[in-house]
Enzyme design. Structure first.
Site, PDB file in Angstrom:
ATOM      1  N   LYS A  45       0.872  -1.175   0.000  1.00 28.18           N
ATOM      2  CA  LYS A  45       0.000   0.000   0.000  1.00 28.18           C
ATOM      3  C   LYS A  45       0.904   1.219   0.000  1.00 28.18           C
ATOM      4  O   LYS A  45       1.421   1.603   1.062  1.00 28.18           O
ATOM      5  CB  LYS A  45      -0.894  -0.015   1.254  1.00 28.18           C
ATOM      6  CG  LYS A  45      -1.823   1.188   1.392  1.00 28.18           C
ATOM      7  CD  LYS A  45      -3.093   1.060   0.586  1.00 28.18           C
ATOM      8  CE  LYS A  45      -4.006   2.268   0.819  1.00 28.18           C
ATOM      9  NZ  LYS A  45      -5.316   2.149   0.182  1.00 28.18           N
ATOM     10  N   ASP A  81      -5.786  -0.743   6.201  1.00 27.45           N
ATOM     11  CA  ASP A  81      -5.401  -1.554   5.046  1.00 27.45           C
ATOM     12  C   ASP A  81      -4.286  -2.555   5.363  1.00 27.45           C
ATOM     13  O   ASP A  81      -4.435  -3.760   5.190  1.00 27.45           O
ATOM     14  CB  ASP A  81      -4.975  -0.644   3.881  1.00 27.45           C
ATOM     15  CG  ASP A  81      -6.180   0.114   3.299  1.00 27.45           C
ATOM     16  OD1 ASP A  81      -7.176   0.293   4.022  1.00 27.45           O
ATOM     17  OD2 ASP A  81      -6.124   0.529   2.131  1.00 27.45           O
ATOM     18  N   LEU A 126     -21.268  -9.198   1.294  1.00 20.15           N
ATOM     19  CA  LEU A 126     -21.176 -10.231   2.338  1.00 20.15           C
ATOM     20  C   LEU A 126     -21.287  -9.583   3.705  1.00 20.15           C
ATOM     21  O   LEU A 126     -21.324  -8.339   3.796  1.00 20.15           O
ATOM     22  CB  LEU A 126     -19.851 -10.995   2.181  1.00 20.15           C
ATOM     23  CG  LEU A 126     -19.747 -11.794   0.876  1.00 20.15           C
ATOM     24  CD1 LEU A 126     -18.313 -12.248   0.620  1.00 20.15           C
ATOM     25  CD2 LEU A 126     -20.677 -13.005   0.915  1.00 20.15           C
TER      26      LEU A 126
END
Ligand SMILES: Nc1ncnc2c1ncn2[C@@H]1O[C@H](COP(=O)(O)OP(=O)(O)OP(=O)(O)O)[C@@H](O)[C@H]1O
Ligand SMILES: C[C@H](N)[C@H](N)CCCCCC(=O)O
Ligand SMILES: [Mg+2]
Length: 234
Positions: free
Chosen positions: A37, A54, A206
Site C-alpha cells: 500500500k 489496510d 457479504l
C-alpha cells in the site's frame, strides 16, 4: 504470474478486500505474494490502540508471514486525500521512493499486489500535480479495477477505464464488488462489459471481512487472466 495494481473507481469500493482476497488465493498456490500500500491515510483509534486499516487487514489475513516494514510507503493520520494528509504532517510524498519500493518487492516475490489510495486521480504531490495514476504509469504494471455494482458505477467505471486506456495501462480485469443481485445491478454489470469486454469477477455483498477474504474467484475469467502470463489486449 505477474505483479499488478488493485485500483478503484473511488475510495471505499473494496480495494483492500480484493487485494487481501487475491493475496490469499495466490498464496494458496504456493506463490510468494506480498501486498503493498504505497500511501494509506486515516489512523484508526480503538480503545487504547491505533492502527491503519489496510495494512492491518493484509497482515491479519495473510497465509504467509509478511514483512511489516515492506507493506507500506507512507501512512498519514488524517483520513483525507494523501496530498492533504501529508501536508497536515508537514511531509512530502516522494514518488521515486514508492517506485523503488515496488521494484525491490518484485525481486523477492512471485506476485506483488499494489493497492491504490482512493480513485486514480488522487493527488500524491500537489505541487508537481502528481497523481496515483502517474505512479501507475511509471510502475509499468497492469491493473485490476474494483468497482461498485450500484447506481452511478457505469459512469465511474467507464471514466476510469477511459483514463487507463488513454495512458496505455493494461487492464487485467474488473471486480464488481458488493453485488446484492438486483435487476439494476445485473444490467449495470452487463452494460459495462458491453462497452469493454474484459475478464471479470463478481463479489456479493457479504456480512463481514472474514467471509470476504475467503470468497473464491477461481471460477472466474479474471482469475484465469491473472494466472496466465501473456500480455492481454484490452
Ligand atoms: N463485498 C463486500 N461485502 C461487504 N462489505 C464489503 C465488501 N467489500 C468491501 N466491504 C467493506 O467495505 C469497506 C470498504 O472496503 P475497503 O476498505 O476494501 O475499500 P477500499 O477501496 O480499500 O478503501 P480505501 O480507498 O480507503 O483504500 C470495508 O469495511 C470492507 O470490509
Ligand atoms: C481516507 C480514504 N479511506 C482513503 N485512504 C483516501 C481517499 C482519498 C480520496 C480523495 C478524493 O478523491 O477526494
Ligand atoms: Mg483500502
Amino acid at each position: 504470474m505477474q505483479h499488478f495494481w488493485i485500483v478503484g473507481t473511488d475510495t471505499d469500493v473494496g480495494k483492500t478486500a480484493v487485494t487481501t482476497l487475491l493475496m490469499r488465493q495466490f498464496q494458496r498456490q504456493n506463490l510468494r505474494v506480498t501486498p503493498f500500500k504505497p500511501v494509506q491515510t486515516g489512523e484508526v483509534h480503538e480503545n487504547d490502540h491505533s492502527y491503519y486499516y489496510d495494512t492491518t487487514v493484509y497482515e491479519k489475513y495473510s497465509l504467509q508471514v509478511l514483512r511489516t516494514e515492506s507493506l507500506n510507503g507512507y501512512s498519514f493520520k488524517e483520513a483525507a486525500s494523501p496530498h492533504f494528509a501529508a501536508q497536515l504532517e508537514v511531509q512530502q510524498i516522494n514518488v521515486h521512493y514508492l517506485l523503488q519500493q515496488i521494484q525491490v518487492l518484485q525481486q523477492s516475490n512471485d506476485m506483488v499486489i499494489c493497492e491504490g489510495a482512493g480513485g486514480l486521480f488522487v493527488p500524491l504531490d500537489l505541487q508537481r500535480k502528481i497523481t496515483l495514476l502517474d505512479v501507475i504509469v511509471q510502475s509499468k504494471l497492469p491493473v485490476v479495477l474494483v468497482t461498485r455494482t450500484t447506481l452511478g458505477t457505469i459512469n465511474h467505471t467507464l471514466l476510469t477505464i477511459e483514463a487507463l486506456h488513454a495512458r496505455n495501462i493494461d487492464i487485467l480485469g474488473i471486480v464488481f464488488n458488493g453485488n446484492s443481485g438486483s435487476l439494476i445491478e445485473q444490467d449495470t454489470m452487463k452494460t459495462i462489459l458491453q462497452f469493454h469486454d474484459l475478464p471479470y469477477a463478481i463479489i456479493p455483498q457479504l456480512q463481514e471481512i472474514g467471509q470476504l477474504v475467503d470468497y473464491s474467484i477461481s471460477h472466474t475469467s479474471l482469475f484465469e487472466r491473472l494466472v496466465n502470463d501473456e500480455t492481454s489486449v484490452n
